[in-house]
Enzyme design. Structure first.
Site, PDB file in Angstrom:
ATOM      1  N   LYS A 241       0.629  -1.417   0.209  1.00 32.55           N
ATOM      2  CA  LYS A 241       0.308  -0.455   0.049  1.00 32.55           C
ATOM      3  C   LYS A 241       0.665   1.195  -0.022  1.00 32.55           C
ATOM      4  CE  LYS A 241      -4.462  -1.409   1.640  1.00 32.55           C
ATOM      5  NZ  LYS A 241      -5.253  -1.428   2.791  1.00 32.55           N
TER       6      LYS A 241
ATOM      7  N   ARG B 226      -3.523 -10.312   4.789  1.00 31.88           N
ATOM      8  CA  ARG B 226      -4.131 -10.471   3.690  1.00 31.88           C
ATOM      9  C   ARG B 226      -3.300  -9.485   2.950  1.00 31.88           C
ATOM     10  NH1 ARG B 226      -6.909  -6.415   0.489  1.00 31.88           N
ATOM     11  NH2 ARG B 226      -8.315  -7.456  -0.701  1.00 31.88           N
TER      12      ARG B 226
END
Length: 289
Positions: free
Chosen positions: A236, A270
């Site tokens: 991210k 995740r």
């Protein structure tokens, strides 16, 4: 606030989730592999649309040690294109059908914020859990649907919507406000009879870089919910915008943050890169024994 001793927290959380009658033990953290059935997810290499590519990706996740396949057909990156419910369904149904036929017992998580899609996916395709980025804020039917389905529900915090969440996120106390938001949602779900809730602080969803790192520093506080904790920081912008580069450059940073998350009690990671995440789990587990 309840205090947790580090090694005990990681190795003996005692958490279990009920997936279609199977009790999944979370004493040792699990890795969830991402399958993006989209043309526009933020990490280009994670996009798979052709059915054979999806099945190859699902097989790869399992071979590398991933336990849960997280399938999504609606990109939640900032500014992603809107797609209709019908378009989301048309992307999902062939994929879910093929995965379930190929691996009848694999755990499938569906990344959707739409209650009708969640209901059909569980009923017709044997999806095991629902991963909702909006905590029920984008579809008012979602919580009631989850209450009827009796499947684990990943409750994630978001400020705003994917369209506007990164325009000007603001908090006076990011950790306190995220916890309060989630606590109210947990109460609503409990009243509807939902027993298996997984908490996700929502890294990158309506947060600045500083907000994200504050949440990571305070991650242990989320154990107050006494529910499993999912962390999704894979590649991210909190990594690559801070260090420089782009999502393709963020694997090492992802491993570092996953390790920190595990040391503070994360139960599910995740990720895009399953092998590396599984290695993080093994190494942290060995360290804390």
């Amino acid at each position: 606030m309840k205090q947790y001793e580090v090694g005990k927290r990681f190795l003996n959380s005692g958490y279990q989730i009920n997936c279609r009658g199977r009790l999944i033990n979370l004493e040792e953290p699990l890795v969830m592999g991402i399958i993006n059935v989209t043309p526009d997810s933020f990490y280009e290499k994670s996009r798979v649309q052709a059915l054979d590519s999806v099945l190859h990706r699902a097989e790869q996740i399992q071979e590398e040690g991933g336990v849960i396949l997280d399938v999504g057909a609606y990109s939640s990156r900032p500014g992603a294109d809107y797609i209709s419910e019908e378009e989301e369904m048309s992307r999902l149904w062939p994929v879910l059908k093929a995965i379930r036929e190929s691996w009848p017992d694999v755990l499938i998580s569906l990344d959707t914020f739409r209650g009708r899609i969640a209901e059909k996916a569980v009923g017709d395709y044997g999806v095991d859990m629902i991963n909702d980025i909006s905590a029920g804020t984008l579809d008012e039917t979602m919580f009631e649907t989850i209450g009827k389905l009796n499947v684990p529900y990943i409750l994630m915090h978001i400020q705003g919507t994917p369209d506007d969440m990164q325009k000007n996120p603001h908090y006076n106390d990011v950790t306190g406000e995220v916890i309060l938001f989630l606590a109210k949602k947990v109460d609503q779900l409990r009243e509807l009879g939902v027993s298996d809730i997984i908490i996700d602080p929502g890294f990158g969803f309506g947060k600045t870089i500083d907000h994200n790192y504050q949440l990571l520093r305070d991650l242990e506080q989320f154990k107050m919910f006494e529910t499993p904790l999912l962390v999704g920081v894979s590649r991210k912008s909190m990594i690559y915008r801070f260090l420089g580069g782009n999502p393709e450059d963020a694997l090492n940073g992802t491993s570092v943050l996953n390790t920190l998350a595990l040391s503070q009690g994360a139960n599910i990671l995740r990720v895009h890169d399953v092998k590396e995440a599984v290695e993080c789990v093994k190494l942290v587990s060995k360290t804390l024994k």
